[in-house]
Design an enzyme around this catalytic site. Structure first.
Site, PDB file in Angstrom:
ATOM      1  N   TYR A  28       0.839  -1.198   0.000  1.00 10.26           N
ATOM      2  CA  TYR A  28       0.000   0.000   0.000  1.00 10.26           C
ATOM      3  C   TYR A  28       0.877   1.252   0.000  1.00 10.26           C
ATOM      4  O   TYR A  28       0.636   2.200  -0.764  1.00 10.26           O
ATOM      5  CB  TYR A  28      -0.927  -0.018   1.216  1.00 10.26           C
ATOM      6  N   GLU A  50     -11.263   5.864   4.583  1.00 11.87           N
ATOM      7  CA  GLU A  50     -10.793   6.726   5.670  1.00 11.87           C
ATOM      8  C   GLU A  50     -11.904   6.949   6.694  1.00 11.87           C
ATOM      9  O   GLU A  50     -11.653   6.959   7.902  1.00 11.87           O
ATOM     10  CB  GLU A  50     -10.312   8.075   5.124  1.00 11.87           C
ATOM     11  N   TRP A  94      -5.486   1.375  10.452  1.00  8.77           N
ATOM     12  CA  TRP A  94      -5.539   1.346   8.997  1.00  8.77           C
ATOM     13  C   TRP A  94      -5.263  -0.062   8.483  1.00  8.77           C
ATOM     14  O   TRP A  94      -5.801  -0.471   7.451  1.00  8.77           O
ATOM     15  CB  TRP A  94      -4.544   2.336   8.413  1.00  8.77           C
TER      16      TRP A  94
END
Length: 198
Positions: free
Chosen positions: A16, A38, A46
């Site tokens: 990522y 988000e 995350w």
């Protein structure tokens, strides 16, 4: 002192970081996906979001804005009952609500990207001291965008969430100055260096 990005601690995280984070997005579908992820991340790590990303994508029709904007109570129940899905009705409802608000911005500006990138004069921002590792959780710009989005009806878009969105979408380059991605992004895109926006 050498400053690199130390947060990618797993292969998924590293992928990522290397391929997505901080690379400018000029596609509305991807902007919508990042904004949704988000928003979902509020209160979670995350890495949890990345691990469940494929499930979230499936639940929300690959973040097709038009489809999500038309979701009904049946869709909310379908998503809530999906195995492995994050069970937050408020966040699911917020994403459906945000899809409708997203469409209103598209109607007004032509694309959501035009709306977002207008805040940075269509350039990736490099803030003073950020490349040296002094990166905040939010700043003046994320606070201004958050306020505007909320006035337009968006939910789960606080200043911290929007700052994370700007990092992920490449409106800000917050890679460490010695991270290979830092120079790659700067060479491939128009950038502007600004004082830290407190």
């Amino acid at each position: 002192m050498k400053v690199i990005c130390t947060w990618p601690t797993t292969p998924l995280y590293q992928s990522y970081h290397d391929d997505e984070w901080g690379r400018p997005i000029h596609d509305d579908q991807r902007q919508f996906e990042h904004l949704c992820l988000e928003s979902f991340q509020c209160g979670l790590s995350w890495l949890t979001i990345l691990n469940k990303r494929h499930i979230i994508r499936t639940c929300f029709d690959d973040f097709d804005v038009e489809r999500v904007a038309q979701y009904t109570e049946d869709d909310i129940e379908r998503i809530m009952n999906t195995e492995g899905m994050l069970k937050s009705r408020k966040k699911i409802e917020a994403i459906i609500n945000n899809a409708k608000a997203f469409q209103r911005i598209q109607d007004e500006y032509g694309t959501f990207c035009k709306y977002m990138w207008a805040f940075t004069n269509h350039k990736t921002i490099i803030y003073d001291k950020h490349p040296e590792g002094q990166v905040p959780a939010k700043n003046g710009l994320s606070t201004r965008i958050s306020k505007d989005l909320k006035q337009r009806g968006f939910k789960f878009v606080g200043p911290v969430t929007i700052y994370s969105h700007m990092q992920a979408s490449g409106l800000i380059n917050d890679h460490g100055k010695d991270c290979p991605c830092f120079d790659e992004i700067n060479k491939a895109n128009p950038v502007v260096r600004l004082p830290a926006d407190e």
